[in-house]
Design an enzyme around this catalytic site. Structure first.
Site, PDB file in Angstrom:
ATOM      1  N   GLU A 173       0.744  -1.267  -0.083  1.00  0.00           N
ATOM      2  CA  GLU A 173       0.135   0.006   0.110  1.00  0.00           C
ATOM      3  C   GLU A 173       0.798   1.259  -0.267  1.00  0.00           C
ATOM      4  O   GLU A 173       0.848   2.167   0.740  1.00  0.00           O
ATOM      5  CB  GLU A 173      -1.173   0.000   1.054  1.00  0.00           C
ATOM      6  CG  GLU A 173      -1.920  -1.287   1.136  1.00  0.00           C
ATOM      7  CD  GLU A 173      -2.685  -1.446   2.073  1.00  0.00           C
ATOM      8  OE1 GLU A 173      -2.903  -0.789   3.309  1.00  0.00           O
ATOM      9  OE2 GLU A 173      -3.501  -2.521   2.058  1.00  0.00           O
ATOM     10  N   ASN A 214       2.009  -4.649  -3.339  1.00  0.00           N
ATOM     11  CA  ASN A 214       0.594  -5.237  -3.026  1.00  0.00           C
ATOM     12  C   ASN A 214      -0.250  -3.915  -2.800  1.00  0.00           C
ATOM     13  O   ASN A 214       0.293  -3.186  -2.072  1.00  0.00           O
ATOM     14  CB  ASN A 214       0.629  -6.384  -1.995  1.00  0.00           C
ATOM     15  CG  ASN A 214      -0.519  -6.873  -1.795  1.00  0.00           C
ATOM     16  OD1 ASN A 214      -1.152  -7.485  -2.709  1.00  0.00           O
ATOM     17  ND2 ASN A 214      -0.984  -6.881  -0.719  1.00  0.00           N
ATOM     18  N   HIS A 250     -10.133  -5.941  -2.817  1.00  0.00           N
ATOM     19  CA  HIS A 250     -11.266  -5.730  -1.730  1.00  0.00           C
ATOM     20  C   HIS A 250     -12.296  -5.088  -2.440  1.00  0.00           C
ATOM     21  O   HIS A 250     -12.325  -3.737  -2.535  1.00  0.00           O
ATOM     22  CB  HIS A 250     -10.795  -5.020  -0.599  1.00  0.00           C
ATOM     23  CG  HIS A 250      -9.708  -5.747   0.278  1.00  0.00           C
ATOM     24  ND1 HIS A 250      -9.873  -6.821   1.006  1.00  0.00           N
ATOM     25  CD2 HIS A 250      -8.609  -5.586   0.459  1.00  0.00           C
ATOM     26  CE1 HIS A 250      -9.003  -7.456   1.575  1.00  0.00           C
ATOM     27  NE2 HIS A 250      -7.886  -6.697   1.165  1.00  0.00           N
ATOM     28  N   GLU A 279      -6.144 -10.504  -1.878  1.00  0.00           N
ATOM     29  CA  GLU A 279      -7.167 -10.311  -0.827  1.00  0.00           C
ATOM     30  C   GLU A 279      -8.597 -10.318  -1.121  1.00  0.00           C
ATOM     31  O   GLU A 279      -9.106  -9.371  -0.651  1.00  0.00           O
ATOM     32  CB  GLU A 279      -6.499  -9.093   0.150  1.00  0.00           C
ATOM     33  CG  GLU A 279      -5.038  -9.211   0.570  1.00  0.00           C
ATOM     34  CD  GLU A 279      -4.297  -7.717   1.348  1.00  0.00           C
ATOM     35  OE1 GLU A 279      -5.612  -7.378   1.820  1.00  0.00           O
ATOM     36  OE2 GLU A 279      -3.320  -7.699   1.244  1.00  0.00           O
ATOM     37  N   ASP A 281     -12.251 -10.292  -1.830  1.00  0.00           N
ATOM     38  CA  ASP A 281     -13.470 -10.183  -1.169  1.00  0.00           C
ATOM     39  C   ASP A 281     -14.511  -9.322  -1.718  1.00  0.00           C
ATOM     40  O   ASP A 281     -13.935  -8.398  -2.423  1.00  0.00           O
ATOM     41  CB  ASP A 281     -13.607  -9.970   0.547  1.00  0.00           C
ATOM     42  CG  ASP A 281     -12.500  -8.856   1.006  1.00  0.00           C
ATOM     43  OD1 ASP A 281     -12.735  -7.779   0.246  1.00  0.00           O
ATOM     44  OD2 ASP A 281     -12.253  -9.023   2.041  1.00  0.00           O
TER      45      ASP A 281
HETATM   46  O1  9MR Z   1      -7.262  -9.043   7.825  1.00  0.00           O
HETATM   47  C1  9MR Z   1      -6.597  -7.938   8.618  1.00  0.00           C
HETATM   48  C2  9MR Z   1      -7.132  -7.633   9.723  1.00  0.00           C
HETATM   49  O2  9MR Z   1      -7.384  -8.778  10.697  1.00  0.00           O
HETATM   50  C3  9MR Z   1      -6.523  -6.395  10.410  1.00  0.00           C
HETATM   51  O3  9MR Z   1      -7.436  -6.100  11.701  1.00  0.00           O
HETATM   52  C4  9MR Z   1      -6.317  -5.187   9.438  1.00  0.00           C
HETATM   53  C5  9MR Z   1      -5.738  -4.044  10.211  1.00  0.00           C
HETATM   54  O4  9MR Z   1      -5.631  -3.257   9.350  1.00  0.00           O
HETATM   55  O5  9MR Z   1      -5.508  -5.774   8.270  1.00  0.00           O
HETATM   56  C6  9MR Z   1      -6.271  -6.734   7.864  1.00  0.00           C
HETATM   57  O6  9MR Z   1      -5.465  -7.035   6.647  1.00  0.00           O
HETATM   58  C7  9MR Z   1      -5.243  -6.117   5.442  1.00  0.00           C
HETATM   59  C8  9MR Z   1      -4.111  -6.389   4.844  1.00  0.00           C
HETATM   60  O7  9MR Z   1      -2.836  -6.640   5.705  1.00  0.00           O
HETATM   61  C9  9MR Z   1      -3.547  -5.238   3.988  1.00  0.00           C
HETATM   62  N1  9MR Z   1      -4.792  -5.073   2.999  1.00  0.00           N
HETATM   63  C10 9MR Z   1      -6.019  -4.726   3.747  1.00  0.00           C
HETATM   64  C11 9MR Z   1      -6.240  -5.688   4.665  1.00  0.00           C
HETATM   65  C12 9MR Z   1      -7.741  -5.523   5.019  1.00  0.00           C
HETATM   66  O8  9MR Z   1      -7.443  -4.595   6.024  1.00  0.00           O
END
Ligand code: 9MR
Length: 361
Positions: A173, A214, A250, A279, A281
């Site tokens: 990011e 990513n 997402h 990732e 969804d």
């Molecule tokens: O799935 C992850 C969630 O459990 C955490 O609380 C969150 C915190 O920011 O991060 C989520 O995973 C993220 C991933 O590492 C990067 N892309 C976005 C994902 C969803 O927030």
């Protein structure tokens, strides 16, 4: 008899032989039953991983340590997928909670489980502005200090998992929606070349891992994915070790489908890079209903087909597989139902749509 033929690339000889055998059986008038059509031979239905592998792809899921005590959950996690991503356990706050003190327990638990299940691991993530430990965010750093801290973290973590993971999301990011660099502690202190440095250090520490950048909202062609395209081109030209671009995907029904996904994947392919949907969804405004679930299923199928259509799109990972453990409801109140399995671990229309897009059933 209606016979459907699959035209996907079969990378393994075993599968080619199975295909030839099936074709021969059809030719001599022997009807292929569901198991034979699935090509598994033992009457077991083909998993998403089985189906993806016929195309030389993987089908993965994220998971997280607290969920691993749920045996119904881990059974499906262990059988349906061939690639696993730790959702949190390899992030900086978890792996270096105090400066120079490393804790691999969460990541190791998931890597060990994946090994036991003969699954590979997409490791996530070495450099990210979020989920950093307090010791890193609570003070100012000079460029020299932060560079040393970053290098040490990347070396320690990538070395620890060397030979045990398929790929690393090295930087996560890094860009804003308009394609400018995100104002993170790393960018502010080190300038844009922290990305090239991170890739070089990760490569030195684990020369065989595929190294990715990513991000989310880069599925369509647009300012943010253009920024990745320009950066990737520049990094390649400079000989920086970059193997792939991860498109998180997402998606949300209310914002529309990224119709230029396939073109976008293809342009990165042409640069000589792998791509992956990392990732996935597809969230919706709750409550879910039949129409929304049908649209969601279509989007999952379309994403799957887009990846299969582009040779260097190597695989798809859902951001956990069941609504029971999705991150969405906590982050987007009133939204959810984003994954292919529901909260009771029952497959939803999206699951069957992915299966069909992969050539199953
Ligand atoms: O799935 C992850 C969630 O459990 C955490 O609380 C969150 C915190 O920011 O991060 C989520 O995973 C993220 C991933 O590492 C990067 N892309 C976005 C994902 C969803 O927030």
């Amino acid at each position: 008899m209606h016979v459907t033929t699959r035209t996907g690339t079969r990378s393994r000889t075993r599968l080619r032989l199975a295909g030839a055998l099936a074709a021969a059986l059809v030719a001599v008038g022997v009807a292929a039953g569901p198991a034979a059509q699935a090509g598994e031979g033992h009457g077991k239905p083909a998993t998403l991983a089985d189906l993806a592998e016929r195309h030389g792809r993987y089908f993965g899921s994220a998971t997280d340590n607290p969920e691993l005590t749920d045996s119904a959950y881990t059974a499906l996690l262990g059988s349906e997928f061939d690639m696993i991503t730790p959702g949190n356990g390899m992030k900086w706050y978890a792996t270096e909670p105090r400066q120079g003190v490393f804790d691999w327990s969460q990541g190791d638990e998931i890597v060990n489980l994946a090994r036991k299940n003969h699954q590979r691991v997409r490791a996530h993530t070495l450099v990210w502005h979020s989920q950093l430990p307090g010791w890193l965010t609570d003070r100012e750093w000079t460029a020299g200090e932060l560079r040393a801290v970053l290098k040490k973290h990347i070396f320690a973590e990538a070395r620890h998992y060397r030979g045990k993971v398929y790929s690393w999301d090295v930087v996560n990011e890094a860009f804003n929606e308009d394609g400018t660099y995100r104002d993170t502690v790393f960018y502010r202190t080190l300038g844009p070349d922290y990305i090239a440095d991170a890739l070089r250090w990760a490569h030195q520490a684990d020369p065989h891992a595929k190294l990715y950048l990513n991000d989310y909202n880069i599925e369509a062609v647009g300012p943010k994915s253009d920024a990745y395209f320009a950066l990737a081109k520049d990094l390649k030209a400079r000989g920086v070790p970059l193997d792939g671009i991860g498109l998180q995907a997402h998606l949300a029904l209310q914002y529309g489908y990224p119709t230029t996904l396939e073109d976008n994947l293809r342009r990165f392919s042409r640069l000589g890079l792998d791509t992956a949907l990392t990732e996935v969804d597809v969230r919706m405004l709750l409550p879910a209903d039949e129409a929304k679930l049908a649209t969601q299923a279509q989007w999952y199928a379309d994403m799957t087909k887009a990846c299969l259509a582009v040779r260097r799109c190597v695989g798809i990972t859902v951001w956990d597989y069941t609504d029971k453990y999705s991150w969405i409801p906590a982050f987007f109140p009133g939204q959810g139902a984003a994954l292919p399995w529901d909260e009771q671990l029952a497959p939803k229309p999206a699951y069957f749509a992915i299966q069909e897009a992969l050539g199953g059933r």
